[in-house]
Design an enzyme around this catalytic site. Structure first.
Site, short mmCIF file in Angstrom:
data_model
loop_
_atom_site.label_atom_id
_atom_site.label_comp_id
_atom_site.label_asym_id
_atom_site.label_seq_id
_atom_site.Cartn_x
_atom_site.Cartn_y
_atom_site.Cartn_z
N LYS A 102 38.53 69.49 86.48
CA LYS A 102 38.86 68.71 85.25
C LYS A 102 38.28 68.99 83.85
O LYS A 102 38.74 68.66 83.08
CB LYS A 102 39.43 67.52 85.82
CG LYS A 102 39.94 66.64 87.03
CD LYS A 102 40.00 65.33 86.73
CE LYS A 102 40.92 65.24 88.62
NZ LYS A 102 40.98 65.64 89.63
N GLN A 146 38.19 59.10 91.66
CA GLN A 146 38.89 60.76 92.61
C GLN A 146 39.03 59.82 94.67
O GLN A 146 37.65 59.50 94.86
CB GLN A 146 37.75 61.58 92.98
CG GLN A 146 37.83 63.20 93.30
CD GLN A 146 39.21 64.23 92.83
OE1 GLN A 146 38.85 64.09 91.54
NE2 GLN A 146 40.22 64.32 92.83
N ASP A 169 45.89 58.07 85.58
CA ASP A 169 46.80 58.42 87.10
C ASP A 169 48.00 57.75 86.93
O ASP A 169 49.00 58.54 87.68
CB ASP A 169 45.63 58.20 87.77
CG ASP A 169 46.11 56.71 88.68
OD1 ASP A 169 46.20 55.99 87.77
OD2 ASP A 169 44.67 56.68 89.23
#
Length: 341
Positions: A102, A146, A169
């Site tokens: 990322k 995460q 997300d």
């Protein structure tokens, strides 16, 4: 269709499409976008070196190269820089790999990246406090935790504390609720499901009035991608572990999106000739010819499926790159929304 013309399926190259999206994002970040100065108090002016003391703004020439294409920004006004914060608990090689991926992607397109590394024994209260800190940070327009988190930390509680305006997300409960409501629009769409529909769209596969089958009902892929297909006017069926004859359902689908996590469960004779197959599954199978001792395969038997399907994503190299691309796109959308552009 592949079977009728004795030709193999059109491969949907997720890497290539994701690279195109990266270029589009980099181009948009690089072009001058004047911020609404009323949202900042005080607005810091550039210093003698031509840079701002406020890290949300850039001045002067900025040159960035992405996949061989150069983008240049020249602005005498204030321009925003989108920011993405990623929380990772513990320091496993797998989690570090995801963070580095990322970070690299953000660097390529000009998004500021914040890695918040927390110890394995971090308390739930400490993590929530850190989330609140970045909720209030004006340089951050997207936040991602995460997963999975340690067992002593309640994932649902932590995720619900992320501001809906920054939950890139797409899994904030309010976002999912809006996704499920007819006529309502969530602020962000979940990244992998969004990437699946983007692959279809950019490959010229229409969803409207098509029969779509989603294999798997997870909160991450199955359920949200089914809702996205419904919003796109497909007729949607979800196949799950409770179905006794899944092949008969899958065989009727014009579009199959599979995220079951079962290696090569979908045989070629399960697929309708000419159907589009988006394979989200990533499964490791033993392969002594590989240095690692294994290889990655999807939920569909690729060698069989490519002889029948009209369109097919490979594994790896299909859906995976799109998940990161959609994360970057959501972060840019969050920044544009913040600055009223």
């Amino acid at each position: 269709m592949a079977s009728e013309q004795n030709q193999e399926a059109n491969l949907i190259d997720g890497k290539d499409i994701a690279n195109t999206i990266h270029k589009e994002i980099a181009s948009e970040v690089s072009h001058p976008v004047t911020a609404d100065t009323s949202t900042f108090s005080p607005l810091l002016a550039p210093n003698e070196q031509g840079t701002s003391n406020n890290p949300s703004f850039c001045f002067g020439w900025v040159v960035r190269v992405v996949q061989g294409a150069q983008y240049t920004r020249l602005s005498t006004k204030c321009t925003y820089v989108p920011g993405l914060a990623v929380f990772v608990v513990g320091h496993t090689k797998k989690s570090q790999s995801y963070v580095n991926m990322k970070r690299k992607a953000c660097s390529e397109v000009g998004i500021k990246f914040f890695a918040i590394k927390l110890p394995e024994d971090v308390s739930e209260e400490e993590m929530i406090w850190k989330v609140h800190e970045f909720n209030a940070d004006p340089d951050v327009h997207g936040m991602l935790v995460q997963l999975p988190l340690p067992k002593h930390v309640n994932e649902e509680k932590v995720l619900s504390e992320i501001s809906i305006e920054k939950g890139v997300d797409g899994f904030h409960p309010l976002n999912i609720g809006k996704l499920a409501m007819k006529g309502w629009e969530p602020l962000f769409l979940p990244c992998t499901p969004k990437g699946c529909l983007e692959l279809l769209s950019r490959s010229g596969v229409s969803v409207k009035n098509k029969r779509a089958v989603v294999v798997g009902r997870s909160n991450i892929v199955g359920l949200p991608v089914a809702l996205l297909l419904l919003k796109a006017d497909a007729t949607v069926t979800i196949v799950h572990s409770g179905n006794h004859n899944p092949e008969s359902i899958i065989r009727e689908a014009d579009i199959v999106i599979t995220a079951a996590g079962q290696a090569m469960m979908i045989n070629g004779d399960w697929i309708k000739p000419g159907a589009a197959v988006i394979d989200v599954g990533i499964n490791a199978v033993d392969d002594p010819t590989k240095k690692s001792g294994y290889r990655l395969v999807g939920d569909a038997d690729f060698e069989q499926a490519k002889k029948v399907a009209g369109w097919l994503t490979p594994v790896p190299g299909g859906v995976g790159p799109m998940t990161v691309a959609m994360l970057l796109k959501n972060t840019l959308e969050g920044a544009k929304r913040k600055f009223g552009n």
